[in-house]
Scaffold this motif. Structure first.
Motif, PDB file in Angstrom:
ATOM      1  N   GLY A  64      -2.237   8.049 -17.889  1.00 47.75           N
ATOM      2  CA  GLY A  64      -1.377   8.402 -16.764  1.00 47.75           C
ATOM      3  C   GLY A  64      -2.118   8.348 -15.447  1.00 47.75           C
ATOM      4  N   GLY A  65      -3.398   8.712 -15.454  1.00 44.63           N
ATOM      5  CA  GLY A  65      -4.183   8.701 -14.225  1.00 44.63           C
ATOM      6  C   GLY A  65      -4.361   7.298 -13.657  1.00 44.63           C
ATOM      7  N   VAL A  66      -4.438   6.298 -14.526  1.00 48.19           N
ATOM      8  CA  VAL A  66      -4.526   4.907 -14.074  1.00 48.19           C
ATOM      9  C   VAL A  66      -3.246   4.536 -13.337  1.00 48.19           C
ATOM     10  CG1 VAL A  66      -4.632   2.494 -14.856  1.00 48.19           C
ATOM     11  CG2 VAL A  66      -6.154   4.207 -15.867  1.00 48.19           C
ATOM     12  N   ILE A  67      -2.120   4.932 -13.915  1.00 54.27           N
ATOM     13  CA  ILE A  67      -0.820   4.630 -13.303  1.00 54.27           C
ATOM     14  C   ILE A  67      -0.680   5.371 -11.971  1.00 54.27           C
ATOM     15  CG2 ILE A  67       1.685   4.818 -13.593  1.00 54.27           C
ATOM     16  CD1 ILE A  67       1.134   4.489 -16.659  1.00 54.27           C
ATOM     17  N   LEU A  68      -1.081   6.637 -11.945  1.00 51.45           N
ATOM     18  CA  LEU A  68      -1.000   7.415 -10.697  1.00 51.45           C
ATOM     19  C   LEU A  68      -1.849   6.786  -9.597  1.00 51.45           C
ATOM     20  CD1 LEU A  68      -1.150  11.027 -12.145  1.00 51.45           C
ATOM     21  CD2 LEU A  68       0.783   9.982 -10.950  1.00 51.45           C
ATOM     22  N   LYS A  69      -3.042   6.312  -9.950  1.00 46.06           N
ATOM     23  CA  LYS A  69      -3.911   5.680  -8.962  1.00 46.06           C
ATOM     24  C   LYS A  69      -3.261   4.424  -8.396  1.00 46.06           C
ATOM     25  CE  LYS A  69      -8.557   3.683  -8.459  1.00 46.06           C
ATOM     26  NZ  LYS A  69      -8.200   2.319  -8.042  1.00 46.06           N
ATOM     27  N   LEU A  70      -2.670   3.605  -9.259  1.00 41.70           N
ATOM     28  CA  LEU A  70      -2.002   2.389  -8.786  1.00 41.70           C
ATOM     29  C   LEU A  70      -0.786   2.721  -7.930  1.00 41.70           C
ATOM     30  CD1 LEU A  70      -2.338   0.195 -11.991  1.00 41.70           C
ATOM     31  CD2 LEU A  70      -3.423  -0.215  -9.773  1.00 41.70           C
ATOM     32  N   CYS A  71      -0.063   3.779  -8.295  1.00 44.50           N
ATOM     33  CA  CYS A  71       1.080   4.217  -7.476  1.00 44.50           C
ATOM     34  C   CYS A  71       0.612   4.651  -6.092  1.00 44.50           C
ATOM     35  CB  CYS A  71       1.813   5.373  -8.150  1.00 44.50           C
ATOM     36  SG  CYS A  71       2.783   4.920  -9.588  1.00 44.50           S
ATOM     37  N   ASP A  72      -0.484   5.400  -6.044  1.00 45.98           N
ATOM     38  CA  ASP A  72      -1.022   5.858  -4.769  1.00 45.98           C
ATOM     39  C   ASP A  72      -1.459   4.667  -3.915  1.00 45.98           C
ATOM     40  OD1 ASP A  72      -1.751   8.017  -2.995  1.00 45.98           O
ATOM     41  OD2 ASP A  72      -3.834   7.640  -3.530  1.00 45.98           O
ATOM     42  N   GLU A  73      -2.081   3.676  -4.534  1.00 40.34           N
ATOM     43  CA  GLU A  73      -2.499   2.483  -3.793  1.00 40.34           C
ATOM     44  C   GLU A  73      -1.290   1.710  -3.268  1.00 40.34           C
ATOM     45  OE1 GLU A  73      -5.077   0.264  -6.392  1.00 40.34           O
ATOM     46  OE2 GLU A  73      -6.707   1.705  -6.156  1.00 40.34           O
ATOM     47  N   CYS A  74      -0.281   1.528  -4.103  1.00 36.79           N
ATOM     48  CA  CYS A  74       0.926   0.812  -3.681  1.00 36.79           C
ATOM     49  C   CYS A  74       1.611   1.562  -2.538  1.00 36.79           C
ATOM     50  CB  CYS A  74       1.865   0.646  -4.870  1.00 36.79           C
ATOM     51  SG  CYS A  74       3.368  -0.289  -4.508  1.00 36.79           S
ATOM     52  N   GLY A  75       1.745   2.873  -2.689  1.00 38.24           N
ATOM     53  CA  GLY A  75       2.356   3.680  -1.641  1.00 38.24           C
ATOM     54  C   GLY A  75       1.551   3.663  -0.359  1.00 38.24           C
ATOM     55  N   GLY A  76       0.226   3.732  -0.484  1.00 37.11           N
ATOM     56  CA  GLY A  76      -0.640   3.718   0.692  1.00 37.11           C
ATOM     57  C   GLY A  76      -0.569   2.405   1.450  1.00 37.11           C
ATOM     58  N   ILE A  77      -0.499   1.305   0.721  1.00 38.93           N
ATOM     59  CA  ILE A  77      -0.348   0.000   1.366  1.00 38.93           C
ATOM     60  C   ILE A  77       0.983  -0.059   2.097  1.00 38.93           C
ATOM     61  CG2 ILE A  77      -0.027  -2.476   0.938  1.00 38.93           C
ATOM     62  CD1 ILE A  77      -2.032  -2.083  -1.452  1.00 38.93           C
ATOM     63  N   THR A  78       2.031   0.410   1.452  1.00 40.29           N
ATOM     64  CA  THR A  78       3.364   0.406   2.066  1.00 40.29           C
ATOM     65  C   THR A  78       3.369   1.215   3.356  1.00 40.29           C
ATOM     66  OG1 THR A  78       4.357   0.193  -0.135  1.00 40.29           O
ATOM     67  CG2 THR A  78       5.809   0.929   1.655  1.00 40.29           C
ATOM     68  N   ALA A  79       2.793   2.419   3.303  1.00 39.78           N
ATOM     69  CA  ALA A  79       2.747   3.291   4.486  1.00 39.78           C
ATOM     70  C   ALA A  79       1.910   2.661   5.603  1.00 39.78           C
ATOM     71  CB  ALA A  79       2.187   4.661   4.105  1.00 39.78           C
ATOM     72  N   ALA A  80       0.762   2.087   5.251  1.00 43.46           N
ATOM     73  CA  ALA A  80      -0.097   1.455   6.264  1.00 43.46           C
ATOM     74  C   ALA A  80       0.597   0.250   6.897  1.00 43.46           C
ATOM     75  CB  ALA A  80      -1.428   1.044   5.645  1.00 43.46           C
ATOM     76  N   ARG A  81       1.351  -0.490   6.106  1.00 45.33           N
ATOM     77  CA  ARG A  81       2.070  -1.644   6.655  1.00 45.33           C
ATOM     78  C   ARG A  81       3.152  -1.179   7.626  1.00 45.33           C
ATOM     79  NH1 ARG A  81       3.797  -5.532   1.873  1.00 45.33           N
ATOM     80  NH2 ARG A  81       3.805  -7.139   3.471  1.00 45.33           N
TER      81      ARG A  81
END
Length: 157
Positions: free
Chosen positions: A29-46
């Motif tokens: 689950g932690g792998v998935i959470l990390k990828l979700c955080d990265e995807c969300g962070g990219i979206t927010a930064a964009r």
């Protein structure tokens, strides 16, 4: 200045390998959470065109296991913006590359704050809502933000 949801929508795909697995052969689950955080962070930064940091994650439920060999597909989209904060909905699917079967494994709302050059919260562009579904998601996000602030003991408008 405003931006549309489409301006910052982000899609990430990654094959799940043995190093991502737990003893049952499912992806941690932690792998998935990390990828979700990265995807969300990219979206927010964009959206903000600024560094954006995670300040909260609304409840994450795992509906289906993700297995080694599956393609994990993540989609992040802005659902609500405040003055300095952005709510990003991250939806996760697992695709079986041999059968083409796709399952919705989990989703959550990640909340980010944009930072200026000094590391202080800074204003973000408004969200231009282009259809009824985006308007509905924005209103729902606004209510979630009110509830977050209320739980944190902060003044709610």
């Amino acid at each position: 200045m405003s931006k549309t949801v489409a301006d910052s929508t982000t899609r990430i795909s990654q094959i799940m390998n043995p190093e991502h697995a737990n003893l049952l052969g499912n992806v941690h689950g932690g792998v998935i959470l990390k990828l979700c955080d990265e995807c969300g962070g990219i979206t927010a930064a964009r959206h903000a065109r600024r560094v954006a940091v995670t300040v909260a994650v609304d409840s994450m439920a795992f509906h289906e296991p993700v297995r080694v060999g599956q393609l994990l597909r993540l989609r992040g989209r802005i659902t609500y913006v405040g003055r300095t904060s952005m709510e990003v909905e991250v939806i996760v699917q697992a695709e079986d590359l041999l059968t083409g079967g796709i399952s919705h494994t989990n989703s959550a709302y990640y909340i980010f704050v944009a930072l200026d050059e000094r590391g202080k919260p800074t204003e973000v562009p408004r969200l231009e809502l282009t259809n009824e579904a985006e308007r509905r998601r924005f209103e729902e996000g606004e209510e979630r933000q009110r509830q977050r602030l209320k739980r944190a003991g902060k003044k709610v408008k």
